[in-house]
Design an enzyme around this catalytic site. Structure first.
Site, mmCIF file in Angstrom:
data_model
loop_
_atom_site.group_PDB
_atom_site.id
_atom_site.type_symbol
_atom_site.label_atom_id
_atom_site.label_comp_id
_atom_site.label_asym_id
_atom_site.label_seq_id
_atom_site.Cartn_x
_atom_site.Cartn_y
_atom_site.Cartn_z
ATOM 1 N N SER A 26 0.820 -1.220 0.000
ATOM 2 C CA SER A 26 0.000 0.000 0.000
ATOM 3 C C SER A 26 0.855 1.271 0.000
ATOM 4 O O SER A 26 1.838 1.379 0.735
ATOM 5 C CB SER A 26 -0.905 0.014 1.232
ATOM 6 N N LYS A 77 -13.446 -4.751 2.847
ATOM 7 C CA LYS A 77 -14.359 -3.593 2.760
ATOM 8 C C LYS A 77 -15.811 -3.937 3.082
ATOM 9 O O LYS A 77 -16.513 -3.133 3.710
ATOM 10 C CB LYS A 77 -14.258 -2.958 1.373
ATOM 11 N N ASP A 113 -14.243 5.553 -2.050
ATOM 12 C CA ASP A 113 -13.878 4.944 -3.340
ATOM 13 C C ASP A 113 -14.825 5.381 -4.459
ATOM 14 O O ASP A 113 -14.413 5.479 -5.616
ATOM 15 C CB ASP A 113 -13.927 3.415 -3.249
ATOM 16 N N GLY A 140 -15.510 -5.477 -2.678
ATOM 17 C CA GLY A 140 -15.802 -4.149 -2.134
ATOM 18 C C GLY A 140 -15.540 -3.033 -3.126
ATOM 19 O O GLY A 140 -16.357 -2.114 -3.286
HETATM 20 P P1 NAP Z 1 -12.057 -7.823 -2.410
HETATM 21 O O1 NAP Z 1 -13.299 -7.309 -1.793
HETATM 22 O O2 NAP Z 1 -11.255 -8.828 -1.684
HETATM 23 O O3 NAP Z 1 -12.462 -8.428 -3.851
HETATM 24 C C1 NAP Z 1 -11.483 -9.047 -4.639
HETATM 25 C C2 NAP Z 1 -12.053 -9.332 -6.014
HETATM 26 O O4 NAP Z 1 -11.003 -9.875 -6.833
HETATM 27 C C3 NAP Z 1 -13.178 -10.352 -6.001
HETATM 28 O O5 NAP Z 1 -14.070 -10.073 -7.046
HETATM 29 C C4 NAP Z 1 -12.421 -11.670 -6.255
HETATM 30 O O6 NAP Z 1 -13.192 -12.674 -6.850
HETATM 31 C C5 NAP Z 1 -11.383 -11.193 -7.259
HETATM 32 N N1 NAP Z 1 -10.182 -12.044 -7.272
HETATM 33 C C6 NAP Z 1 -9.243 -12.137 -6.299
HETATM 34 N N2 NAP Z 1 -8.268 -12.994 -6.680
HETATM 35 C C7 NAP Z 1 -8.642 -13.458 -7.911
HETATM 36 C C8 NAP Z 1 -8.050 -14.370 -8.825
HETATM 37 N N3 NAP Z 1 -6.901 -14.990 -8.561
HETATM 38 N N4 NAP Z 1 -8.678 -14.613 -10.010
HETATM 39 C C9 NAP Z 1 -9.844 -13.989 -10.285
HETATM 40 N N5 NAP Z 1 -10.453 -13.091 -9.459
HETATM 41 C C10 NAP Z 1 -9.858 -12.839 -8.287
HETATM 42 O O7 NAP Z 1 -11.037 -6.640 -2.760
HETATM 43 P P2 NAP Z 1 -11.401 -5.132 -3.177
HETATM 44 O O8 NAP Z 1 -11.346 -4.279 -1.986
HETATM 45 O O9 NAP Z 1 -12.635 -5.181 -4.004
HETATM 46 O O10 NAP Z 1 -10.124 -4.752 -4.075
HETATM 47 C C11 NAP Z 1 -9.960 -5.260 -5.384
HETATM 48 C C12 NAP Z 1 -8.741 -4.595 -6.036
HETATM 49 O O11 NAP Z 1 -8.975 -3.213 -6.250
HETATM 50 C C13 NAP Z 1 -7.474 -4.689 -5.201
HETATM 51 O O12 NAP Z 1 -6.382 -4.936 -6.052
HETATM 52 C C14 NAP Z 1 -7.348 -3.313 -4.593
HETATM 53 O O13 NAP Z 1 -6.006 -2.954 -4.284
HETATM 54 C C15 NAP Z 1 -7.893 -2.462 -5.709
HETATM 55 N N6 NAP Z 1 -8.406 -1.167 -5.230
HETATM 56 C C16 NAP Z 1 -7.766 -0.030 -5.587
HETATM 57 C C17 NAP Z 1 -8.237 1.206 -5.184
HETATM 58 C C18 NAP Z 1 -7.542 2.465 -5.596
HETATM 59 O O14 NAP Z 1 -7.766 3.510 -4.998
HETATM 60 N N7 NAP Z 1 -6.743 2.416 -6.634
HETATM 61 C C19 NAP Z 1 -9.365 1.284 -4.362
HETATM 62 C C20 NAP Z 1 -10.000 0.108 -4.022
HETATM 63 C C21 NAP Z 1 -9.502 -1.110 -4.450
HETATM 64 P P3 NAP Z 1 -14.008 -13.744 -5.957
HETATM 65 O O15 NAP Z 1 -15.289 -13.054 -5.547
HETATM 66 O O16 NAP Z 1 -14.214 -14.885 -6.875
HETATM 67 O O17 NAP Z 1 -13.134 -14.071 -4.775
#
Ligand code: NAP
Length: 283
Positions: A26, A77, A113, A140
């Protein structure tokens, strides 16, 4: 909020935290500590690697220790939204939080977000009303993305997720968020869906940390007509972004969104407008 000269840590220094798993990638500690230092706010921002099973104790600990506030990141989240005392209207709608503000020991959850994604998208595609949007992921962050796309008047939002039931649930919820049509898919048709999309958002964890070389879609289907927003960010542009740009697409990684959501979280904690130039320079 007390101010300090020279930013020395004392017995009055307050704690801001980010809770995630993994979290060592992060950039939020750099961004927020630079801002706190620049404005002389007597607080420090630290990262804590907390597993999903430990999240309830970590959040209870925030109450007991009167922690000033926190960011919540992957994968917490949605779970965190159920553990705080109150939710602001956006967080309540989305069912996911990325920011906690301690208000007299009670924890209030916010979702910055949504605003952060809107700002990032506007920098590459201000009008999305006729666009066919594909969101990869249903966690999330994807929930915030779908809420933002629907607020911006997207006609069709397709959500494709590894676990299809999560995409179905997201689209069912999104039916209450606006007039966009939301259609859920598994990953089975992902290549064809990506080929047909105008705006492609990676809101999955693919490309993050040790999967930095991976792309959620086969990159050879990308063309100049795609607009790509990858929420993932790292020390270098992600593979998805690099390949999209090399094929003539407009593409950004997650840094713009990161900065915008951080500025809003900072304002919620400190009551001060964030020093955005300093935040940007810190990364
Ligand atoms: P989360 O709630 O844990 O959700 C993760 C998502 O990724 C789920 O849809 C999950 O699918 C999928 N996933 C994880 N590993 C996978 C794999 N190996 N193959 C296919 N799908 C996979 O996490 P989140 O908070 O939504 O965050 C998701 C991403 O967005 C992260 O990389 C985070 O760093 C990024 N993000 C960035 C910002 C920014 O400000 N730039 C803000 C928020 C988030 P399943 O449902 O099948 O497990």
């Amino acid at each position: 909020m007390d101010s300090v000269v020279g930013n020395e840590i004392s017995a009055k220094t307050r704690l801001l935290a980010i809770l995630g798993h993994p979290v060592e990638h992060s950039l939020s500690p750099r961004i927020h500590n630079a801002a706190l230092r620049a404005q002389g706010v007597d607080a420090v921002y630290l990262a804590f690697d907390v597993t999903p099973g430990e999240l309830p104790q970590a959040i209870q600990g925030m109450r007991a220790m009167r922690v000033m506030g926190a960011n919540i990141t992957v994968p917490h989240k949605q779970q965190a939204a159920k553990l705080v005392d109150t939710l602001d209207p956006v967080a309540s709608k989305v069912g996911a939080i990325n920011t906690i503000v301690s208000e007299d020991g009670r924890l209030a959850g916010y979702n910055t977000d949504v605003m952060g994604f809107k700002a990032a998208l506007a920098s590459v595609r201000p009008d999305i009303r006729d666009a066919r949007c594909l969101v990869i992921g249903a966690g999330g962050a994807a929930r915030a993305v779908v809420a933002a796309l629907s607020q911006q008047g997207a006609k069709t939002i397709i959500v494709a997720n590894r676990t299809e039931s999560r995409a179905l649930q997201l689209c069912e919820d999104a039916a209450q968020w606006g007039n966009s049509e939301c259609v859920a898919h598994s990953f089975n048709d992902l290549t064809a869906l990506a080929r047909d999309a105008d705006i492609l958002v990676n809101a999955s964890s693919i490309g993050m940390a040790e999967t930095i070389k991976e792309s959620p879609i086969p990159v050879d289907i990308l063309t100049g007509h795609h607009v790509v927003v990858d929420l993932v960010y790292g020390p270098r542009p992600t593979t998805l972004v690099t390949e999209a740009v090399s094929r003539g697409a407009v593409a950004i990684d997650g840094l713009e969104m990161l900065l915008s959501q951080a500025a809003e979280s900072y304002r919620l904690w400190t009551g001060k407008p964030a020093p955005t130039q300093i935040m940007r320079a810190s990364i």
